[in-house]
Scaffold this motif. Structure first.
Motif, PDB file in Angstrom:
ATOM      1  N   GLU A  86       0.832  -1.216   0.000  1.00 58.21           N
ATOM      2  CA  GLU A  86       0.000   0.000   0.000  1.00 58.21           C
ATOM      3  C   GLU A  86       0.870   1.270   0.000  1.00 58.21           C
ATOM      4  O   GLU A  86       0.602   2.222  -0.743  1.00 58.21           O
ATOM      5  CB  GLU A  86      -0.893  -0.024   1.253  1.00 58.21           C
ATOM      6  N   THR A  87       1.911   1.292   0.854  1.00 56.13           N
ATOM      7  CA  THR A  87       2.757   2.499   0.893  1.00 56.13           C
ATOM      8  C   THR A  87       3.550   2.629  -0.406  1.00 56.13           C
ATOM      9  O   THR A  87       3.741   3.719  -0.927  1.00 56.13           O
ATOM     10  CB  THR A  87       3.706   2.505   2.118  1.00 56.13           C
ATOM     11  N   ARG A  88       4.008   1.495  -0.944  1.00 59.38           N
ATOM     12  CA  ARG A  88       4.740   1.545  -2.230  1.00 59.38           C
ATOM     13  C   ARG A  88       3.859   2.099  -3.347  1.00 59.38           C
ATOM     14  O   ARG A  88       4.295   2.919  -4.149  1.00 59.38           O
ATOM     15  CB  ARG A  88       5.213   0.147  -2.622  1.00 59.38           C
ATOM     16  N   ARG A  89       2.623   1.616  -3.373  1.00 57.38           N
ATOM     17  CA  ARG A  89       1.705   2.072  -4.426  1.00 57.38           C
ATOM     18  C   ARG A  89       1.501   3.593  -4.344  1.00 57.38           C
ATOM     19  O   ARG A  89       1.527   4.300  -5.354  1.00 57.38           O
ATOM     20  CB  ARG A  89       0.360   1.349  -4.251  1.00 57.38           C
ATOM     21  N   ALA A  90       1.318   4.085  -3.103  1.00 59.29           N
ATOM     22  CA  ALA A  90       1.098   5.529  -2.915  1.00 59.29           C
ATOM     23  C   ALA A  90       2.332   6.331  -3.340  1.00 59.29           C
ATOM     24  O   ALA A  90       2.210   7.409  -3.935  1.00 59.29           O
ATOM     25  CB  ALA A  90       0.758   5.815  -1.449  1.00 59.29           C
ATOM     26  N   VAL A  91       3.509   5.806  -3.028  1.00 64.89           N
ATOM     27  CA  VAL A  91       4.740   6.518  -3.395  1.00 64.89           C
ATOM     28  C   VAL A  91       4.928   6.503  -4.920  1.00 64.89           C
ATOM     29  O   VAL A  91       5.291   7.515  -5.520  1.00 64.89           O
ATOM     30  CB  VAL A  91       5.960   5.910  -2.656  1.00 64.89           C
ATOM     31  N   SER A 128      10.481   0.702 -10.761  1.00 63.60           N
ATOM     32  CA  SER A 128       9.072   0.398 -11.071  1.00 63.60           C
ATOM     33  C   SER A 128       8.361   1.545 -11.783  1.00 63.60           C
ATOM     34  O   SER A 128       7.264   1.362 -12.317  1.00 63.60           O
ATOM     35  CB  SER A 128       8.297   0.121  -9.775  1.00 63.60           C
ATOM     36  N   ILE A 129       8.988   2.719 -11.765  1.00 66.98           N
ATOM     37  CA  ILE A 129       8.291   3.902 -12.287  1.00 66.98           C
ATOM     38  C   ILE A 129       7.816   3.724 -13.739  1.00 66.98           C
ATOM     39  O   ILE A 129       6.691   4.090 -14.069  1.00 66.98           O
ATOM     40  CB  ILE A 129       9.189   5.159 -12.160  1.00 66.98           C
ATOM     41  N   PRO A 130       8.653   3.125 -14.624  1.00 62.92           N
ATOM     42  CA  PRO A 130       8.172   3.008 -16.018  1.00 62.92           C
ATOM     43  C   PRO A 130       7.300   1.773 -16.295  1.00 62.92           C
ATOM     44  O   PRO A 130       6.783   1.641 -17.400  1.00 62.92           O
ATOM     45  CB  PRO A 130       9.484   2.912 -16.827  1.00 62.92           C
ATOM     46  N   GLY A 131       7.142   0.891 -15.315  1.00 59.22           N
ATOM     47  CA  GLY A 131       6.471  -0.387 -15.588  1.00 59.22           C
ATOM     48  C   GLY A 131       4.957  -0.299 -15.635  1.00 59.22           C
ATOM     49  O   GLY A 131       4.322   0.113 -14.666  1.00 59.22           O
ATOM     50  N   LYS A 132       4.345  -0.730 -16.745  1.00 56.39           N
ATOM     51  CA  LYS A 132       2.883  -0.586 -16.862  1.00 56.39           C
ATOM     52  C   LYS A 132       2.124  -1.636 -16.042  1.00 56.39           C
ATOM     53  O   LYS A 132       0.950  -1.465 -15.747  1.00 56.39           O
ATOM     54  CB  LYS A 132       2.447  -0.640 -18.325  1.00 56.39           C
ATOM     55  N   LEU A 133       2.793  -2.726 -15.657  1.00 51.25           N
ATOM     56  CA  LEU A 133       2.100  -3.761 -14.882  1.00 51.25           C
ATOM     57  C   LEU A 133       2.305  -3.599 -13.370  1.00 51.25           C
ATOM     58  O   LEU A 133       1.812  -4.396 -12.578  1.00 51.25           O
ATOM     59  CB  LEU A 133       2.572  -5.153 -15.316  1.00 51.25           C
ATOM     60  N   ILE A 134       3.050  -2.563 -12.978  1.00 52.65           N
ATOM     61  CA  ILE A 134       3.243  -2.278 -11.551  1.00 52.65           C
ATOM     62  C   ILE A 134       1.918  -1.798 -10.955  1.00 52.65           C
ATOM     63  O   ILE A 134       1.250  -0.953 -11.559  1.00 52.65           O
ATOM     64  CB  ILE A 134       4.316  -1.157 -11.398  1.00 52.65           C
ATOM     65  N   PRO A 139      -0.535   6.529 -14.495  1.00 56.49           N
ATOM     66  CA  PRO A 139       0.126   5.827 -15.606  1.00 56.49           C
ATOM     67  C   PRO A 139       1.651   5.940 -15.512  1.00 56.49           C
ATOM     68  O   PRO A 139       2.161   6.871 -14.897  1.00 56.49           O
ATOM     69  CB  PRO A 139      -0.398   6.561 -16.848  1.00 56.49           C
ATOM     70  N   PRO A 140       2.386   4.984 -16.100  1.00 55.31           N
ATOM     71  CA  PRO A 140       3.850   5.035 -16.059  1.00 55.31           C
ATOM     72  C   PRO A 140       4.381   6.324 -16.684  1.00 55.31           C
ATOM     73  O   PRO A 140       3.722   6.927 -17.538  1.00 55.31           O
ATOM     74  CB  PRO A 140       4.280   3.836 -16.915  1.00 55.31           C
TER      75      PRO A 140
END
Ligand SMILES: [Zn+2]
Length: 234
Positions: A86-91, A128-134, A139-140
């Motif tokens: 959850e924190t990773r997603r928010a960052v 992970s910043i450019p990854g579309k499946l992250i 959006p990336p």
């Protein structure tokens, strides 16, 4: 350029990299600020975390005006930040929101857990910043930002690799810090030095090391295949 400063608490940005942000602003760059927590335990004058968060977010918004910055609050709890999906997603969302060329963040070895976890999460999501499946909502982005760590709290265990001369913006940096009024009452009771004292001592010490009156120090994030561009610092 877009410059993103990420911090664990309201006032981290002003204390540790406020001068550098003001230099970027002078050069005409766009400034973004993201905070992982709203510092919602950092006061004994209020009875709920929600009240403290509200006060501290308002103080942060006032300070941000001096940087001309847009602010994003991620609103995790103060003094308990953890590295979770959850924190990773928010960052990741915050980084993609700012679309930065440069990111400034807390040092992952900072003795403050919130600071360290914020620095660690940002470091670990860089690939992970450019990854579309992250897993993320934003959006990336195509950019590969340079990541620099600002100093740990009062510089403990932190040896800068590079310094930014902040002498000509130091007074405005102080003014930005004074917007965090709730922290003056807190620091006066629980610390030996007030916030402005800490600022004066640490920024002058870094200036002494670097041959300036006042300075802020940084270290670069490095990983295989990735080299931060030191020339992007002001
Ligand atoms: Zn902090």
């Amino acid at each position: 350029m877009n410059i993103l400063a990420i911090g664990a608490h309201p006032d981290d940005i002003e204390v540790f990299c406020g001068g550098t942000l003001l230099k970027y602003k002078q050069q005409g760059h766009d400034i973004f600020i993201a905070l992982t927590t709203s510092g919602n335990i950092g006061s004994n004058e209020y009875d709920s975390r929600e009240e403290i968060a509200q006060v501290r977010e308002q103080e942060q918004l006032e300070a941000a005006k001096l940087f001309g910055a847009e602010v994003k609050f991620l609103r995790f709890d103060d003094q308990g930040l953890q590295d979770t999906p959850e924190t990773r997603r928010a960052v990741i969302n915050a980084i993609r929101w700012a679309n930065p060329d440069v990111i400034l963040v807390n040092y992952p070895q900072d003795p403050s857990t919130d600071h360290a976890v914020t620095g660690k999460i940002v470091s670990e999501v860089m690939l992970s910043i450019p990854g579309k499946l992250i897993p993320a909502d934003e959006p990336p982005i195509a950019k590969n930002p340079s990541l620099f760590y600002y100093a740990s709290a009062v510089g403990i265990g932190f040896e800068p690799e590079v310094y930014v001369d902040i002498t000509d913006v130091y007074e405005i940096k102080k003014e930005a810090l004074t917007m965090h009024k709730s922290q003056y009452a807190w620091m006066d009771v629980y610390q030996t030095h007030g916030l402005l004292d800490i600022l004066e001592i640490t920024d002058k010490f870094r200036g002494l090391q670097a041959g300036f009156v006042y300075a802020e120090g940084f270290r670069a994030f490095r990983i295989h295949g990735y080299m931060p561009n030191f020339k992007l610092l002001p």
